[in-house]
Design a protein around this motif. Sequence first.
Motif, PDB file in Angstrom:
ATOM      1  N   ALA A  35       4.549   5.621 -11.017  1.00  0.00           N
ATOM      2  CA  ALA A  35       4.802   5.231  -9.623  1.00  0.00           C
ATOM      3  C   ALA A  35       3.844   5.938  -8.670  1.00  0.00           C
ATOM      4  O   ALA A  35       3.573   5.439  -7.570  1.00  0.00           O
ATOM      5  CB  ALA A  35       6.246   5.549  -9.242  1.00  0.00           C
ATOM      6  N   HIS A  36       3.328   7.097  -9.088  1.00  0.00           N
ATOM      7  CA  HIS A  36       2.370   7.849  -8.265  1.00  0.00           C
ATOM      8  C   HIS A  36       1.057   8.048  -9.020  1.00  0.00           C
ATOM      9  O   HIS A  36       0.413   9.085  -8.897  1.00  0.00           O
ATOM     10  CB  HIS A  36       2.964   9.197  -7.860  1.00  0.00           C
ATOM     11  N   ALA A  37       0.683   7.038  -9.800  1.00  0.00           N
ATOM     12  CA  ALA A  37      -0.563   7.118 -10.567  1.00  0.00           C
ATOM     13  C   ALA A  37      -1.772   7.088  -9.636  1.00  0.00           C
ATOM     14  O   ALA A  37      -1.722   6.530  -8.530  1.00  0.00           O
ATOM     15  CB  ALA A  37      -0.635   5.964 -11.567  1.00  0.00           C
ATOM     16  N   PHE A  38      -2.852   7.679 -10.085  1.00  0.00           N
ATOM     17  CA  PHE A  38      -4.072   7.727  -9.288  1.00  0.00           C
ATOM     18  C   PHE A  38      -4.672   6.338  -9.111  1.00  0.00           C
ATOM     19  O   PHE A  38      -4.723   5.545 -10.044  1.00  0.00           O
ATOM     20  CB  PHE A  38      -5.105   8.637  -9.954  1.00  0.00           C
ATOM     21  N   GLU A  39      -5.129   6.048  -7.900  1.00  0.00           N
ATOM     22  CA  GLU A  39      -5.871   4.825  -7.596  1.00  0.00           C
ATOM     23  C   GLU A  39      -7.147   5.216  -6.865  1.00  0.00           C
ATOM     24  O   GLU A  39      -7.108   6.030  -5.937  1.00  0.00           O
ATOM     25  CB  GLU A  39      -5.038   3.877  -6.731  1.00  0.00           C
ATOM     26  N   PRO A  40      -8.291   4.666  -7.287  1.00  0.00           N
ATOM     27  CA  PRO A  40      -9.569   5.049  -6.676  1.00  0.00           C
ATOM     28  C   PRO A  40      -9.607   4.773  -5.173  1.00  0.00           C
ATOM     29  O   PRO A  40      -8.867   3.940  -4.651  1.00  0.00           O
ATOM     30  CB  PRO A  40     -10.586   4.172  -7.412  1.00  0.00           C
ATOM     31  N   ILE A  41     -10.487   5.467  -4.495  1.00  0.00           N
ATOM     32  CA  ILE A  41     -10.675   5.270  -3.061  1.00  0.00           C
ATOM     33  C   ILE A  41     -11.229   3.874  -2.799  1.00  0.00           C
ATOM     34  O   ILE A  41     -12.131   3.409  -3.493  1.00  0.00           O
ATOM     35  CB  ILE A  41     -11.662   6.318  -2.500  1.00  0.00           C
ATOM     36  N   ASP A  42     -10.669   3.199  -1.830  1.00  0.00           N
ATOM     37  CA  ASP A  42     -11.184   1.909  -1.393  1.00  0.00           C
ATOM     38  C   ASP A  42     -12.379   2.169  -0.483  1.00  0.00           C
ATOM     39  O   ASP A  42     -12.233   2.656   0.640  1.00  0.00           O
ATOM     40  CB  ASP A  42     -10.095   1.131  -0.635  1.00  0.00           C
ATOM     41  N   ARG A  43     -13.572   1.856  -0.953  1.00  0.00           N
ATOM     42  CA  ARG A  43     -14.786   2.155  -0.185  1.00  0.00           C
ATOM     43  C   ARG A  43     -14.907   1.316   1.087  1.00  0.00           C
ATOM     44  O   ARG A  43     -15.698   1.631   1.968  1.00  0.00           O
ATOM     45  CB  ARG A  43     -16.020   1.957  -1.060  1.00  0.00           C
ATOM     46  N   ARG A  49     -10.045  10.451   0.890  1.00  0.00           N
ATOM     47  CA  ARG A  49      -9.363  11.193  -0.169  1.00  0.00           C
ATOM     48  C   ARG A  49      -8.366  10.287  -0.877  1.00  0.00           C
ATOM     49  O   ARG A  49      -7.673   9.503  -0.236  1.00  0.00           O
ATOM     50  CB  ARG A  49      -8.650  12.394   0.446  1.00  0.00           C
ATOM     51  N   ALA A  50      -8.303  10.414  -2.197  1.00  0.00           N
ATOM     52  CA  ALA A  50      -7.314   9.680  -2.992  1.00  0.00           C
ATOM     53  C   ALA A  50      -6.732  10.630  -4.022  1.00  0.00           C
ATOM     54  O   ALA A  50      -7.465  11.443  -4.612  1.00  0.00           O
ATOM     55  CB  ALA A  50      -7.952   8.479  -3.682  1.00  0.00           C
ATOM     56  N   VAL A  51      -5.417  10.557  -4.240  1.00  0.00           N
ATOM     57  CA  VAL A  51      -4.756  11.461  -5.183  1.00  0.00           C
ATOM     58  C   VAL A  51      -3.767  10.685  -6.035  1.00  0.00           C
ATOM     59  O   VAL A  51      -3.310   9.598  -5.657  1.00  0.00           O
ATOM     60  CB  VAL A  51      -4.015  12.605  -4.452  1.00  0.00           C
ATOM     61  N   GLY A  52      -3.417  11.256  -7.179  1.00  0.00           N
ATOM     62  CA  GLY A  52      -2.403  10.643  -8.041  1.00  0.00           C
ATOM     63  C   GLY A  52      -2.431  11.258  -9.425  1.00  0.00           C
ATOM     64  O   GLY A  52      -3.330  12.044  -9.768  1.00  0.00           O
ATOM     65  N   THR A 131     -21.117   9.191  -4.466  1.00  0.00           N
ATOM     66  CA  THR A 131     -20.286   9.415  -5.647  1.00  0.00           C
ATOM     67  C   THR A 131     -19.124  10.330  -5.264  1.00  0.00           C
ATOM     68  O   THR A 131     -19.356  11.441  -4.762  1.00  0.00           O
ATOM     69  CB  THR A 131     -21.096  10.077  -6.772  1.00  0.00           C
ATOM     70  N   PRO A 132     -17.901   9.893  -5.472  1.00  0.00           N
ATOM     71  CA  PRO A 132     -16.758  10.747  -5.127  1.00  0.00           C
ATOM     72  C   PRO A 132     -16.770  12.057  -5.916  1.00  0.00           C
ATOM     73  O   PRO A 132     -17.183  12.088  -7.078  1.00  0.00           O
ATOM     74  CB  PRO A 132     -15.542   9.893  -5.508  1.00  0.00           C
ATOM     75  N   ARG A 133     -16.300  13.113  -5.294  1.00  0.00           N
ATOM     76  CA  ARG A 133     -16.142  14.384  -5.998  1.00  0.00           C
ATOM     77  C   ARG A 133     -14.734  14.419  -6.575  1.00  0.00           C
ATOM     78  O   ARG A 133     -13.749  14.242  -5.850  1.00  0.00           O
ATOM     79  CB  ARG A 133     -16.342  15.557  -5.044  1.00  0.00           C
ATOM     80  N   THR A 134     -14.638  14.655  -7.867  1.00  0.00           N
ATOM     81  CA  THR A 134     -13.354  14.610  -8.564  1.00  0.00           C
ATOM     82  C   THR A 134     -12.941  15.996  -9.052  1.00  0.00           C
ATOM     83  O   THR A 134     -13.761  16.738  -9.588  1.00  0.00           O
ATOM     84  CB  THR A 134     -13.430  13.658  -9.771  1.00  0.00           C
ATOM     85  N   SER A 135     -11.681  16.323  -8.837  1.00  0.00           N
ATOM     86  CA  SER A 135     -11.107  17.542  -9.408  1.00  0.00           C
ATOM     87  C   SER A 135      -9.710  17.202  -9.925  1.00  0.00           C
ATOM     88  O   SER A 135      -9.075  16.259  -9.455  1.00  0.00           O
ATOM     89  CB  SER A 135     -11.028  18.664  -8.365  1.00  0.00           C
ATOM     90  N   THR A 136      -9.259  17.958 -10.896  1.00  0.00           N
ATOM     91  CA  THR A 136      -7.921  17.732 -11.447  1.00  0.00           C
ATOM     92  C   THR A 136      -7.162  19.049 -11.535  1.00  0.00           C
ATOM     93  O   THR A 136      -7.757  20.117 -11.704  1.00  0.00           O
ATOM     94  CB  THR A 136      -7.974  17.088 -12.850  1.00  0.00           C
ATOM     95  N   VAL A 137      -5.847  18.939 -11.418  1.00  0.00           N
ATOM     96  CA  VAL A 137      -4.954  20.086 -11.537  1.00  0.00           C
ATOM     97  C   VAL A 137      -3.992  19.797 -12.680  1.00  0.00           C
ATOM     98  O   VAL A 137      -3.313  18.766 -12.678  1.00  0.00           O
ATOM     99  CB  VAL A 137      -4.170  20.316 -10.228  1.00  0.00           C
TER     100      VAL A 137
END
Length: 214
Positions: A35-43, A49-52, A131-137
């Motif tokens: 339900a809160h899965a990541f979805e890419p940023i709509d350019r 910012r996009a999170v999930g 290019t988006p900068r991606t990080s994960t926790v």
Amino acid sequence: MPVLRGAVTLSRFRVEPAKEAPSDVKRWLTRGLKAHAFEPIDRRSEEERAVGFVELENEESSEFSAGRLYYGEYALFAFRIDTIKVPAAALKAELAKWAAAFEKENGRPPSRGEKTQSRGEIRQMLRTRATPRTSTVDVSWNLKTQQVQIWSASRKVVDEITVALEGGLNVKFFGMTPSAMAQTAGIDESLLGPTTELIGMDLPATAEVAHGEA
């Protein structure tokens, strides 16, 4: 990948259901993460910012199959954060090139309105190329003890993750810091001060009396 490769700063929580505990914990958790899965940023939008949530070992996937989510009594997954920004210097340089070409072609400098319109078009062009900068926790959830560990030193990110999980799963997170645990147990936080054994010196007599009376 801190969960699998070593210790880093983390925040630890105890989780309690807001209502009744789910009968099928794994199905419930999988549904909440999706339900809160990541979805890419709509350019095409103004989002920066996009999170999930994504799978721990594949930041491009949010399928959360049992074999990729559950490891014994643990559910292991990640919170992905993408940011995309157009550098101000790049925008300024491209706008200057455009203004020079406009003046050469039209025999006059562009008006304020024309520059504003071009700025928006150039910004969108640069945004499309960026290019988006991606990080994960990493997040570890013990399904037996209902303890969650979030492997981040950022209070803002930790809060964002707990809010997403609380909303998606209808649960409540309780911090497992000494002060939070003392508050839950009804212990006065003032009693958590350092002891003489800890600091290696005697406290003033007045402090000892006050501590004993408390």
